[in-house]
Design a protein around this motif. Structure first.
Motif, PDB file in Angstrom:
ATOM      1  N   ARG A 102       0.840  -1.194   0.000  1.00 41.72           N
ATOM      2  CA  ARG A 102       0.000   0.000   0.000  1.00 41.72           C
ATOM      3  C   ARG A 102       0.875   1.243   0.000  1.00 41.72           C
ATOM      4  O   ARG A 102       2.036   1.207   0.379  1.00 41.72           O
ATOM      5  CB  ARG A 102      -0.913   0.048   1.228  1.00 41.72           C
ATOM      6  CG  ARG A 102      -2.123  -0.872   1.163  1.00 41.72           C
ATOM      7  CD  ARG A 102      -1.867  -2.126   1.910  1.00 41.72           C
ATOM      8  NE  ARG A 102      -3.040  -2.969   2.074  1.00 41.72           N
ATOM      9  CZ  ARG A 102      -3.012  -4.183   2.618  1.00 41.72           C
ATOM     10  NH1 ARG A 102      -1.872  -4.698   3.049  1.00 41.72           N
ATOM     11  NH2 ARG A 102      -4.114  -4.900   2.717  1.00 41.72           N
ATOM     12  N   ASN A 103       0.295   2.360  -0.390  1.00 41.83           N
ATOM     13  CA  ASN A 103       1.027   3.617  -0.376  1.00 41.83           C
ATOM     14  C   ASN A 103       1.442   3.983   1.040  1.00 41.83           C
ATOM     15  O   ASN A 103       0.792   3.608   2.019  1.00 41.83           O
ATOM     16  CB  ASN A 103       0.170   4.727  -0.985  1.00 41.83           C
ATOM     17  CG  ASN A 103       0.078   4.616  -2.488  1.00 41.83           C
ATOM     18  OD1 ASN A 103       1.092   4.627  -3.190  1.00 41.83           O
ATOM     19  ND2 ASN A 103      -1.144   4.484  -3.003  1.00 41.83           N
ATOM     20  N   HIS A 104       2.526   4.731   1.134  1.00 40.27           N
ATOM     21  CA  HIS A 104       3.106   4.991   2.452  1.00 40.27           C
ATOM     22  C   HIS A 104       2.178   5.762   3.375  1.00 40.27           C
ATOM     23  O   HIS A 104       2.135   5.496   4.577  1.00 40.27           O
ATOM     24  CB  HIS A 104       4.474   5.671   2.324  1.00 40.27           C
ATOM     25  CG  HIS A 104       4.525   6.927   1.514  1.00 40.27           C
ATOM     26  ND1 HIS A 104       4.100   7.011   0.211  1.00 40.27           N
ATOM     27  CD2 HIS A 104       4.998   8.177   1.822  1.00 40.27           C
ATOM     28  CE1 HIS A 104       4.308   8.240  -0.251  1.00 40.27           C
ATOM     29  NE2 HIS A 104       4.839   8.965   0.719  1.00 40.27           N
ATOM     30  N   CYS A 130      -4.292  -3.416   7.147  1.00 32.35           N
ATOM     31  CA  CYS A 130      -3.260  -3.515   6.112  1.00 32.35           C
ATOM     32  C   CYS A 130      -2.200  -4.526   6.548  1.00 32.35           C
ATOM     33  O   CYS A 130      -1.050  -4.169   6.835  1.00 32.35           O
ATOM     34  CB  CYS A 130      -2.621  -2.158   5.848  1.00 32.35           C
ATOM     35  SG  CYS A 130      -3.764  -0.881   5.264  1.00 32.35           S
ATOM     36  N   ALA A 131      -2.559  -5.791   6.632  1.00 31.30           N
ATOM     37  CA  ALA A 131      -1.620  -6.828   7.062  1.00 31.30           C
ATOM     38  C   ALA A 131      -0.403  -6.850   6.148  1.00 31.30           C
ATOM     39  O   ALA A 131      -0.543  -6.794   4.915  1.00 31.30           O
ATOM     40  CB  ALA A 131      -2.301  -8.192   7.054  1.00 31.30           C
ATOM     41  N   PRO A 132       0.790  -6.941   6.715  1.00 30.54           N
ATOM     42  CA  PRO A 132       2.000  -6.917   5.883  1.00 30.54           C
ATOM     43  C   PRO A 132       2.218  -8.239   5.157  1.00 30.54           C
ATOM     44  O   PRO A 132       1.728  -9.301   5.580  1.00 30.54           O
ATOM     45  CB  PRO A 132       3.112  -6.637   6.896  1.00 30.54           C
ATOM     46  CG  PRO A 132       2.578  -7.150   8.186  1.00 30.54           C
ATOM     47  CD  PRO A 132       1.096  -6.942   8.151  1.00 30.54           C
ATOM     48  N   LEU A 133       2.970  -8.164   4.082  1.00 31.00           N
ATOM     49  CA  LEU A 133       3.271  -9.332   3.261  1.00 31.00           C
ATOM     50  C   LEU A 133       3.862 -10.482   4.068  1.00 31.00           C
ATOM     51  O   LEU A 133       3.430 -11.634   3.899  1.00 31.00           O
ATOM     52  CB  LEU A 133       4.204  -8.930   2.121  1.00 31.00           C
ATOM     53  CG  LEU A 133       4.711 -10.058   1.221  1.00 31.00           C
ATOM     54  CD1 LEU A 133       3.557 -10.715   0.465  1.00 31.00           C
ATOM     55  CD2 LEU A 133       5.771  -9.542   0.261  1.00 31.00           C
ATOM     56  N   PRO A 134       4.867 -10.274   4.934  1.00 31.65           N
ATOM     57  CA  PRO A 134       5.420 -11.427   5.649  1.00 31.65           C
ATOM     58  C   PRO A 134       4.393 -12.148   6.513  1.00 31.65           C
ATOM     59  O   PRO A 134       4.452 -13.366   6.669  1.00 31.65           O
ATOM     60  CB  PRO A 134       6.538 -10.815   6.502  1.00 31.65           C
ATOM     61  CG  PRO A 134       6.271  -9.356   6.530  1.00 31.65           C
ATOM     62  CD  PRO A 134       5.603  -9.037   5.246  1.00 31.65           C
ATOM     63  N   GLU A 135       3.439 -11.433   7.083  1.00 23.69           N
ATOM     64  CA  GLU A 135       2.404 -12.084   7.880  1.00 23.69           C
ATOM     65  C   GLU A 135       1.486 -12.923   6.994  1.00 23.69           C
ATOM     66  O   GLU A 135       1.090 -14.041   7.350  1.00 23.69           O
ATOM     67  CB  GLU A 135       1.602 -11.043   8.661  1.00 23.69           C
ATOM     68  CG  GLU A 135       0.497 -11.607   9.513  1.00 23.69           C
ATOM     69  CD  GLU A 135       0.992 -12.375  10.737  1.00 23.69           C
ATOM     70  OE1 GLU A 135       0.166 -12.638  11.628  1.00 23.69           O
ATOM     71  OE2 GLU A 135       2.193 -12.728  10.812  1.00 23.69           O
ATOM     72  N   ILE A 136       1.144 -12.405   5.827  1.00 28.22           N
ATOM     73  CA  ILE A 136       0.321 -13.169   4.887  1.00 28.22           C
ATOM     74  C   ILE A 136       1.046 -14.442   4.463  1.00 28.22           C
ATOM     75  O   ILE A 136       0.451 -15.532   4.420  1.00 28.22           O
ATOM     76  CB  ILE A 136      -0.027 -12.296   3.659  1.00 28.22           C
ATOM     77  CG1 ILE A 136      -0.900 -11.109   4.075  1.00 28.22           C
ATOM     78  CG2 ILE A 136      -0.711 -13.120   2.581  1.00 28.22           C
ATOM     79  CD1 ILE A 136      -1.092 -10.083   2.977  1.00 28.22           C
ATOM     80  N   VAL A 467      -7.714 -10.802   7.896  1.00 31.30           N
ATOM     81  CA  VAL A 467      -6.522 -11.287   8.596  1.00 31.30           C
ATOM     82  C   VAL A 467      -6.727 -11.020  10.082  1.00 31.30           C
ATOM     83  O   VAL A 467      -7.000  -9.888  10.484  1.00 31.30           O
ATOM     84  CB  VAL A 467      -5.242 -10.602   8.089  1.00 31.30           C
ATOM     85  CG1 VAL A 467      -4.027 -11.088   8.889  1.00 31.30           C
ATOM     86  CG2 VAL A 467      -5.025 -10.872   6.608  1.00 31.30           C
ATOM     87  N   HIS A 468      -6.626 -12.089  10.867  1.00 27.86           N
ATOM     88  CA  HIS A 468      -6.834 -11.993  12.316  1.00 27.86           C
ATOM     89  C   HIS A 468      -8.174 -11.344  12.642  1.00 27.86           C
ATOM     90  O   HIS A 468      -8.295 -10.547  13.579  1.00 27.86           O
ATOM     91  CB  HIS A 468      -5.694 -11.225  12.981  1.00 27.86           C
ATOM     92  CG  HIS A 468      -4.363 -11.883  12.840  1.00 27.86           C
ATOM     93  ND1 HIS A 468      -4.093 -13.160  13.298  1.00 27.86           N
ATOM     94  CD2 HIS A 468      -3.204 -11.449  12.272  1.00 27.86           C
ATOM     95  CE1 HIS A 468      -2.846 -13.480  13.030  1.00 27.86           C
ATOM     96  NE2 HIS A 468      -2.277 -12.469  12.401  1.00 27.86           N
ATOM     97  N   GLN A 472      -9.632  -6.506   5.432  1.00 26.84           N
ATOM     98  CA  GLN A 472      -8.438  -5.854   4.910  1.00 26.84           C
ATOM     99  C   GLN A 472      -8.741  -4.832   3.824  1.00 26.84           C
ATOM    100  O   GLN A 472      -9.660  -5.015   3.016  1.00 26.84           O
ATOM    101  CB  GLN A 472      -7.470  -6.907   4.352  1.00 26.84           C
ATOM    102  CG  GLN A 472      -6.934  -7.849   5.410  1.00 26.84           C
ATOM    103  CD  GLN A 472      -6.077  -7.131   6.431  1.00 26.84           C
ATOM    104  OE1 GLN A 472      -4.991  -6.667   6.131  1.00 26.84           O
ATOM    105  NE2 GLN A 472      -6.568  -7.037   7.666  1.00 26.84           N
ATOM    106  N   ARG A 473      -7.933  -3.781   3.835  1.00 25.56           N
ATOM    107  CA  ARG A 473      -7.971  -2.818   2.743  1.00 25.56           C
ATOM    108  C   ARG A 473      -7.207  -3.423   1.569  1.00 25.56           C
ATOM    109  O   ARG A 473      -6.095  -3.931   1.741  1.00 25.56           O
ATOM    110  CB  ARG A 473      -7.325  -1.518   3.181  1.00 25.56           C
ATOM    111  CG  ARG A 473      -7.224  -0.471   2.082  1.00 25.56           C
ATOM    112  CD  ARG A 473      -6.735   0.853   2.619  1.00 25.56           C
ATOM    113  NE  ARG A 473      -6.590   1.832   1.547  1.00 25.56           N
ATOM    114  CZ  ARG A 473      -6.901   3.120   1.668  1.00 25.56           C
ATOM    115  NH1 ARG A 473      -7.396   3.569   2.813  1.00 25.56           N
ATOM    116  NH2 ARG A 473      -6.739   3.950   0.654  1.00 25.56           N
TER     117      ARG A 473
END
Length: 785
Positions: A102-104, A130-136, A467-468, A472-473
Motif C-alpha cells: 500500500r502507499n506509504h 493492512c496486514a504486511p506481506l510477511p504475515e500473509i 486477517v486476524h 483488509q484494505r
C-alpha cells in the motif's frame, strides 16, 4: 486453486473432524486424516527481497554507474532489469510501502518514524486493516526472516519493554536480526535478535563490519531452514544499513578506487550518462538535465577541498562494492543449496535516491551537519582527518555533488519526491523457473507497492480479505508478473502520486507534474514557501525520459489537469494535510505523538540498557544532575557507571583507576573532561554529576561538579553542548556502554562492581545537599508506578 477460498481468511480456519467418533482407538472404524503441515500452493517459490539503502539510479555499474557491482551484474544477466521502478523518496516510507503493498500514507508512514504526528497519514502506525506481506506469507506456510534495517517501528515502542506488535517479529517475521533506527554505526551497530539486544561478536579491530555480519546471519538462517524444513519455501527480507551514512567500509575496498573520482562530479555524471546509453538503461536520445544552481560546480570547488571530496566518493564506491560482494555471498549460498532456480529475487538498489543529507561539502560526522553545526568542520579539520574517514572514528557522509551524480541522469536526490532523482531506483528481478527471459530490460512504470502483489501472484496466493478477524484494505499496487516474459506489454501501473516533506508529484500515463518544496540539506532554519506558492513543472516522460524540458508554460491546461489529479489521489490516500515542519515534528508534544517518558526525573536500574533517546528524559539545553549508587567490591574500581551516546556525541560518568570522571563529547569536535580528586573505596557510594547550564539559547556550555557521597571532589567546564540529537541509534546504558565509546579514556567499559540505580534530575537546585536520600528515591519510584 481448490483451497483459494480457505486462504482468503487468515489464519486459515481449523476444520473440526466430522467423521465417526469411536470409543476405542483400536476399533477398526477409527479413522482420522493425517496431520498435514501448512504449506503454500505447489510451486510457490522461495523469495529473497534485497533492499539497499540510499543508492541512486546512476551509482551501480549494473545501471551504468561508477561503483563496481559485479554480483548485481550477474543477477541481471540471468534476470531482468527494471529501469522505471520507483520508491517514495525516503527510507521508512519506502519500507512500509514495500512490506504492505500500500502507499506509504495509507499505512501511516508519510515520512520517517522520528517525525510521526497525530495525522493518520503520518502517525507511523500501520493499520490492522493492512496486514504486511510477511504475515500473509507466514500464515500460508512460508518461513520468514528479516535481516538488517527496520525503520518502521513507532519511536515510542522501541524501548526494551515494547510493545512489540510492530517490531519485525510482531509483523510476520519469525526471525529478526538487525537494527531499528534510520541508520547505524557499521562498526558498532545497535543490534537486536528478535526483541533481545545483542552485541557484535567482534570489535572493529578484529574485523567486524555489519554488512558481513548480516550476510553471515542470512546464510546461516537459510541453510538451517532448508536443512530442517526443505518442503517449506522461505521469504527473506535482507536490508543492510549500507549504503546509508555513515559510509563505513574496510579500507581496501575504498583504496581500489584511488584517483577514479579526481575529475569531479560533473565529469562523472557525463561519463555515467554515456555508459547508461550504451547499456540501454536509458534511451539513446534522452538528454542530461542541467545541474541546478544550488549544487556547486566541481570547477568552483577550492583546490584544498578536492582531495577531501574525492576521498568521500572513493569511500562510498567502496562501500557499495563491499555490499554487492556480501549480497553475492547470500546468493551463492542459495545456489549451493540447489534452490536458486526456485527463488524469486528482488534486488532493489536503493530505497530512495542517493542522499544529499551530507551538506555541500560533506562531513566527517553526519550529526554535526544534521543539527546545523556544519560550519565547525572547516576544510583544515576535514583534511586532518582524511585518513580516518570511513573508519571506526568517523561517521562520514559525502557531499551533495556526489549524490547528484549518483542519481544520473535525473534531477535532485533523496527526499525530493517530486523528481526522478529522488524516486527512481534500478531494480533487478531474477527467477529462472518463473520466466524465460534473460538479460533483458523492462521499461514499464512500477512502484515499490507492486512488490507484494507480485510475490503473492508468484506464490499462487490470493490477497486475503480478512486477517486476524479484521477486514483488509485491498493492496494498492499491481503485480509485475505480466512483464516477466513480455517486454512490450502495456504498463498496468498508470497513476502514482508522490509526496515527501512537501515535495510532491503525480505520474499519469507517462506525464508527470511535480513541485519541489524544499531541498534536503536545508533542514534547519530554512524559510519555506507556502504550499500554494510552490512552482509546478510539467514533463512528458513518454518522450522526455529525464524530465529535462519543462512544458508547464506551454501546456497549462495539462498541468492543471494533473494538479487536480494529485489532489484527488492525496485525499484518497491520507496525504493531507501537507506537513513541511521539521523541528516541530521532532518534538513529541507539538507533533502529537506519544512520549515514553515524562516529567523532570527518571530512575534507572543496574542492567538497564539499549535505551534510545526516546526512552530517556531529555537533558539537553538545561541544567541537570546524574546520581548513581554504586557498590565497589575491591580496592580499585573501573568502568562505566552510566553513559549516553557514542562517538558522534554524548556523555559518560565513569570510573578510571578508582577515580570518578565525567566526559562530555561535543560531536567528536571536542571532549571535555572533569575528574574527581578522591578515589572510590570499597563499599557503597553515591557518585553524582551536576551540570549548571549557562542558558541563553541552544547548545550553550555549562559548569560541571562531581560529588562523592555529597562532598565535591571535582569541577570543570563544558564549553558547548549538543542541542538536539546525540546520534541516530546510540543508546543510554547503566553499568556499561554499548555501541561506540563516548571517550577512548575508558580502562574498561563494564563497571567492576555493581550499579544499583541511576537517577536523572532536570532543572537547577535539586538536592542542595548533593545527595539523594533513600526516601527521596523511594518517592520517585512510587510516583512513576
Amino acid at each position: 486453486m481448490t483451497d483459494s477460498p480457505r486462504r482468503g481468511v487468515l489464519p486459515i480456519p481449523d476444520r473440526p473432524h466430522s467423521g465417526l467418533i469411536t470409543y476405542d482407538a483400536r476399533d477398526p472404524d477409527t479413522s482420522f486424516p493425517p496431520i498435514t503441515p501448512l504449506r503454500p500452493p505447489e510451486g510457490a517459490p522461495n523469495v529473497l527481497v534485497v533492499l539497499i539503502d540510499d543508492v541512486g539510479f546512476g551509482a551501480s555499474s549494473v545501471f551504468g554507474g561508477p561503483c563496481d557491482t559485479p554480483r548485481f551484474e550477474e543477477l541481471a544477466i540471468g534476470g531482468l532489469r527494471y529501469n522505471r521502478f520507483h520508491t517514495t523518496a525516503l527510507c521508512s516510507a519506502t519500507r512500509a510501502a514495500l512490506l504492505s503493498g500500500r502507499n506509504h500514507h495509507t499505512v501511516g508512514m508519510g515520512s520517517i518514524t522520528e517525525m510521526a504526528t497525530a495525522a493518520p497519514g503520518q502517525n507511523s502506525m500501520r493499520p490492522n486493516t493492512c496486514a504486511p506481506l510477511p504475515e500473509i506469507l507466514r500464515l500460508n506456510g512460508y518461513s520468514t526472516a528479516q535481516l538488517g534495517k527496520c525503520h518502521e517501528v513507532p519511536v515510542w515502542e522501541t524501548s526494551p519493554v515494547g510493545p512489540f506488535d510492530r517490531w519485525p517479529t510482531g509483523s510476520g517475521f519469525e526471525y529478526f536480526y538487525g537494527f531499528l533506527g534510520g541508520e547505524t554505526n557499521q562498526y558498532y551497530p545497535a543490534l537486536y535478535e528478535g526483541t533481545t539486544p545483542v552485541e557484535p561478536d567482534r570489535t572493529p579491530e578484529e574485523g567486524y563490519h555489519l554488512t558481513e555480519d548480516l550476510a553471515d546471519r542470512a546464510i546461516g538462517w537459510i541453510r538451517q531452514q532448508k536443512a530442517l524444513t526443505p518442503s517449506k519455501p522461505f521469504f527473506v527480507y535482507l536490508a543492510p544499513g549500507a549504503t546509508h551514512a555513515p559510509h563505513h567500509v574496510p579500507e581496501g575496498w575504498a583504496d581500489s578506487y584511488r584517483g577514479r573520482f579526481d575529475a569531479g562530479w560533473d565529469r562523472l555524471r557525463e561519463e555515467t550518462f554515456a555508459r547508461q546509453k550504451v547499456l540501454g538503461v536509458v534511451p539513446r536520445d534522452c538528454e542530461l538535465p542541467r545541474r541546478h544552481s544550488a549544487i556547486p560546480a566541481w570547477e568552483d570547488i577550492a583546490g584544498e577541498m578536492k582531495p577531501v571530496l574525492a576521498r568521500q566518493m572513493e569511500l562510498y564506491a567502496g562501500f557499495l562494492s563491499h555490499t554487492d560482494h556480501h549480497i553475492g555471498r547470500v546468493i551463492d549460498a542459495i545456489a549451493d543449496l540447489d534452490v536458486l532456480d526456485d527463488t524469486l529475487i528482488y534486488a532493489i538498489i536503493g530505497d530512495n535516491g542517493a542522499s544529499a543529507e551530507g551538506s555541500v561539502q560533506g562531513t566527517f560526522n553526519e550529526m554535526v551537519t544534521i543539527t546545523g553545526f556544519g560550519h565547525l568542520e572547516t576544510p583544515a579539520f576535514l583534511r586532518e582527518r582524511l585518513g580516518e574517514m570511513g573508519g571506526p572514528k568517523s561517521y562520514n557522509h559525502y557531499a551533495v555533488g556526489w549524490a547528484h551524480a549518483m542519481n544520473t541522469p535525473y534531477q535532485w536526490t533523496k527526499q525530493v519526491a517530486s523528481h526522478l532523482g529522488g524516486t527512481r531506483t534500478g531494480t533487478i528481478v531474477h527467477w529462472p523457473n518463473g520466466f524465460g527471459a534473460r538479460g533483458e530490460i523492462r521499461a514499464q512504470f512500477h512502484h515499490v507497492i507492486d512488490v507484494a502483489p507480485t510475490v503473492l501472484a508468484a506464490a499462487g496466493l490470493p490477497e486475503p480479505s480478512f486477517v486476524h478477524g479484521v477486514q483488509q484494505r485491498p493492496m494498492e499496487g499491481v503485480s509485475m508478473a505480466y512483464t516477466f516474459d513480455s517486454a512490450n506489454a502495456p504498463g498496468r501501473h498508470e497513476t502514482q502520486y508522490f509526496e515527501m516533506l512537501g515535495n510532491r508529484g503525480i505520474y499519469h500515463k507517462g506525464w508527470t507534474a511535480v513541485t519541489r518544496h524544499r531541498i534536503p540539506w536545508g533542514t534547519t532554519g530554512a524559510a519555506l514557501p507556502a504550499f500554494n506558492d510552490d512552482v509546478w513543472e510539467l514533463y512528458d516522460t513518454n518522450t522526455d525520459w529525464t524530465q529535462a524540458h519543462d512544458l508547464s508554460t506551454e501546456m497549462p491546461d495539462k498541468l492543471h489537469e494533473l494538479q487536480r489529479l494529485w489532489l484527488v489521489e492525496a485525499a484518497r490516500y491520507n496525504v493531507l494535510p501537507l506537513d513541511d515542519r521539521f523541528v516541530e515534528r521532532l518534538n513529541p508534544e507539538t507533533a502529537g505523538r506519544p512520549q515514553l517518558v515524562h516529567g523532570n526525573r527518571q530512575l534507572l536500574f543496574g542492567g538497564m540498557g539499549r535505551l534510545n533517546e526516546h526512552s530517556v528524559v531529555n537533558l539537553k539545553n538545561k541544567s541537570h544532575a546524574i546520581t548513581a549508587e554504586v557498590v565497589v567490591p575491591g580496592p580499585v574500581a573501573n568502568g562505566v557507571i552510566v553513559a549516553q551516546g557514542g562517538i558522534t556525541g554524548g556523555w559518560s560518568l565513569y570510573v578510571k583507576d578508582g577515580t570518578p570522571k565525567y566526559c562530555y563529547n561535543f560531536y567528536g569536535l571536542a571532549r571535555y573532561y572533569v575528574a574527581g580528586d578522591q578515589p572510590l573505596t570499597p563499599g557503597k557510594h553515591q557518585v553524582r554529576m551536576e551540570f549548571a547550564y549557562d542558558g541563553g539559547g541552544l547548545a550553550k556550555g555549562g559548569d560541571v561538579a562531581l560529588y562523592l557521597d555529597g562532598e565535591r571532589i571535582g569541577h570543570g567546564r563544558v564549553e558547548r553542548t549538543v542541542p538536539f540529537l546525540f546520534s541516530a541509534d546510540e543508546t543510554c546504558d547503566v553499568g556499561t556502554q554499548a555501541g561506540s565509546p563516548v571517550t577512548t579514556d575508558y580502562r574498561v567499559r563494564e563497571f567492576r562492581g555493581r550499579v544499583s540505580w541511576v537517577q536523572i534530575d532536570l532543572g537547577a537546585g535539586a538536592d542542595t545537599d548533593h545527595y539523594v536520600k533513600h526516601e527521596e528515591r523511594l518517592r520517585l519510584a512510587l510516583a512513576i508506578q
